[in-house]
Design an enzyme around this catalytic site. Structure first.
Site, PDB file in Angstrom:
ATOM      1  N   LYS A  36     -32.696  85.954  27.753  1.00 39.50           N
ATOM      2  CA  LYS A  36     -33.882  85.834  26.892  1.00 39.50           C
ATOM      3  C   LYS A  36     -33.832  84.608  25.986  1.00 39.50           C
ATOM      4  O   LYS A  36     -34.213  84.677  24.805  1.00 39.50           O
ATOM      5  CB  LYS A  36     -34.071  87.095  26.029  1.00 39.50           C
ATOM      6  CG  LYS A  36     -34.041  88.405  26.815  1.00 39.50           C
ATOM      7  CD  LYS A  36     -34.286  89.594  25.931  1.00 39.50           C
ATOM      8  CE  LYS A  36     -33.537  90.803  26.411  1.00 39.50           C
ATOM      9  NZ  LYS A  36     -33.777  92.007  25.636  1.00 39.50           N
TER      10      LYS A  36
ATOM     11  N   ASP B  72     -31.119  99.727  24.392  1.00 42.62           N
ATOM     12  CA  ASP B  72     -32.366 100.197  23.762  1.00 42.62           C
ATOM     13  C   ASP B  72     -32.975 101.420  24.444  1.00 42.62           C
ATOM     14  O   ASP B  72     -33.583 102.262  23.777  1.00 42.62           O
ATOM     15  CB  ASP B  72     -33.400  99.072  23.591  1.00 42.62           C
ATOM     16  CG  ASP B  72     -33.753  98.376  24.893  1.00 42.62           C
ATOM     17  OD1 ASP B  72     -33.075  98.631  25.908  1.00 42.62           O
ATOM     18  OD2 ASP B  72     -34.695  97.577  24.889  1.00 42.62           O
TER      19      ASP B  72
HETATM   20 MG    MG Z   1     -37.645  96.156  22.812  1.00 43.63          MG
END
Ligand code: MG
Ligand code: ADP
Length: 495
Positions: free
Chosen positions: A196, A231
């Site tokens: 990312k 997450d």
């Molecule tokens: Mg997220």
């Protein structure tokens, strides 16, 4: 490509607009036809993206089979089926002050929560979002973690009101870290690589928990990481806190992933190292799935041009980072080979990722008869002046790509449920089962979400579908990480 010479479909009388120097649209009242060659191209696209039930069923079955192969042995499948070391989920009894840190993109979030047990639940919570300065994304590991520790110190300094730490204890933090790590225990994990857009030197190959703990020590902050979580795992834990029937969590945002509760005796690669609870959370990393997906030349070209060709194919078909880019590639071809926008050669449209998934959503939600919002997006994004006929085609393309993505995501969810049910008959379909969903794509793109639900219903049928609840669990991962810090506390607890 040869242009067809039969009479074109006219979009008569349709106003289009051109932005004046002041930025206000000026109405033009003539129509340019949509060339007939666009029709066959659109039909071909729809055919290739079609997801009838047999295709969805094959995808669901392949997902279940790939899950099994990944559980059998490391490297056995596209799906890594990573052990999370989370063996017990929140019960609601958790008590005390806990922190969470969510690092997974250009922002990080810090959160504190005072938990009051079964009756009082969440007594208070506070959070703060911090943007990571660009230079730190390309700096050294120490610089990045020192910055995070500094922000944590400032945040902890404002603790007051309803928040209080039991005496003699350090603050404990759940660390949500959404980059690929090889987890080695609940509170340690080696960074495989940054993704990312992060290119921080000196972290890959190291334990990210140690990196953060050391930075907190350097700052003199009395806080330690007690749980390192992905997450999706945080989302599952956060949702389970409120609802005992949550078994699966799925993220559909920029990227996508899913995790679920697995029986340890269904995980051959544990090799006897099973926890006593008998269950554990498996992080599927399902973005890497690739079997049986209906793909087009646009998907293949996008993949070839990506930084990770051949990888994350499911993610590239269903997640928010890519849907806009697929549509952009279709539009480039249709404007070049089909003159969708007449003789214009929209240069800006040739820049990868200029059309974003929220733009698709905006265009699909345009209910004006002349599709003015579609015209505005095309103009703003690529300087394209469009007629209403072309705008209709653009909306149709957006719908085709969103529909395929949503339905394939739904098939993946059914694949997970099916795998769980096959292993323990009645576990899933014999009772209420909740799938916790989060992520900006699922949350905001209504049509995509509806297609996902539709595919789940198509595959399960009305009977089974009644027991499966797909529930939006907004931002549950932060509190989920704090809850996992509580259940993995270094201190004795009375819950
Ligand atoms: Mg997220
Ligand atoms: P992340 O996945 O980066 O942690 P989010 O869960 O907030 O962050 O998801 C953000 C993503 O959701 C965006 O990259 C975008 O692809 C998608 N998204 C956000 N808003 C919309 C929208 N209105 N329509 C469609 N997709 C959206």
């Amino acid at each position: 490509m040869l242009m067809a010479c039969s009479p074109p479909k006219m979009a008569l009388g349709s106003p289009s607009f051109r932005r004046s120097a002041s930025g206000m649209p000026r109405i033009r009242m003539f129509a340019r036809p949509v060339p007939v060659s666009v029709g066959p191209m659109l039909r071909e696209l729809k055919k290739e993206c079609d997801t009838p039930v047999p295709v969805l069923r094959r995808v669901a079955e392949a997902m279940a089979a790939d899950m099994r192969a990944g559980l059998a042995v490391d490297g056995g499948s596209d799906l890594k089926m990573i052990l999370s070391y989370v063996h017990s989920l929140p019960t609601g009894d958790e008590k005390g002050l806990f922190y969470a840190l969510d690092l997974g993109g250009t922002n990080f979030r810090v959160l504190r929560v005072q938990l009051g047990g079964k009756d009082d639940r969440v007594i208070a919570t506070e959070f703060e979002q911090v943007t990571i300065p660009q230079e730190l994304m390309f700096g050294t590991s120490e610089e990045l973690f020192d910055f995070i520790a500094l922000k944590l110190t400032n945040f902890a300094a404002n603790e007051g009101g309803k928040f209080h730490l039991s005496s003699g204890r350090m603050r404990e933090i759940g660390f949500t870290f959404s980059f690929p790590v090889r987890q080695t225990s609940i509170d340690s994990g080696i960074l495989i690589k940054w993704t990312k857009g992060f290119a921080v030197s000196g972290t890959a190959g190291k334990d990210v928990v140690a990196c953060l703990n050391e930075a907190m020590v350097r700052r003199g902050l009395d806080m330690r990481v007690s749980a390192l979580v992905n997450d999706t795992v945080g989302t599952l834990a956060g949702a389970r806190y409120w609802d005992d029937d949550v078994m699966v969590a799925v993220i559909l945002g920029t990227g996508t992933n899913a995790c679920y509760v697995e029986r340890t005796d269904a995980i051959p690669k544990l090799n006897g190292h099973a926890p006593s609870s008998g269950t554990t959370i498996i992080n599927t990393e399902w973005g890497a799935f690739s079997t049986g997906l209906p793909l087009t030349e646009f998907d293949r070209d996008m993949d070839a041009a990506s930084i990770n060709p051949g990888e994350q194919i499911y993610e590239k078909t269903i997640s928010g980072m890519y849907l806009g880019e697929i549509v952009r590639r279709v539009l480039v071809k249709m404007s070049k080979d089909g003159e969708l926008f007449g003789r214009q050669s929209p240069e800006k449209l040739h820049t990868p990722f200029t059309l974003r998934t929220p733009d698709l959503c905006k265009m699909q939600n345009d209910s004006s008869s002349d599709l003015l919002a579609v015209g505005a997006v095309l103009y703003d994004v690529a300087g394209i002046e469009s007629e209403v006929g072309a705008r209709e085609v653009v909306v149709d393309i957006c719908d085709t790509i969103a529909r395929r993505g949503g339905r394939l995501a739904g098939a993946g969810i059914v694949g997970i449920l099916q795998k769980m049910e096959e292993d323990s008959s009645g576990l899933i379909f014999g009772k209420r089962t909740v799938v916790a969903m989060d992520g900006g794509l699922y949350e905001n793109y209504t049509q995509y979400r509806d297609y996902l639900h539709e595919a789940v219903a198509d595959l399960l049928g009305p009977e089974l579908c009644r027991n499966v609840v797909i529930e939006h669990s907004k931002d549950g991962s932060g509190i989920g990480a704090a809850l996992l810090a509580a259940s993995n506390s270094k201190y004795d607890h009375d819950f």
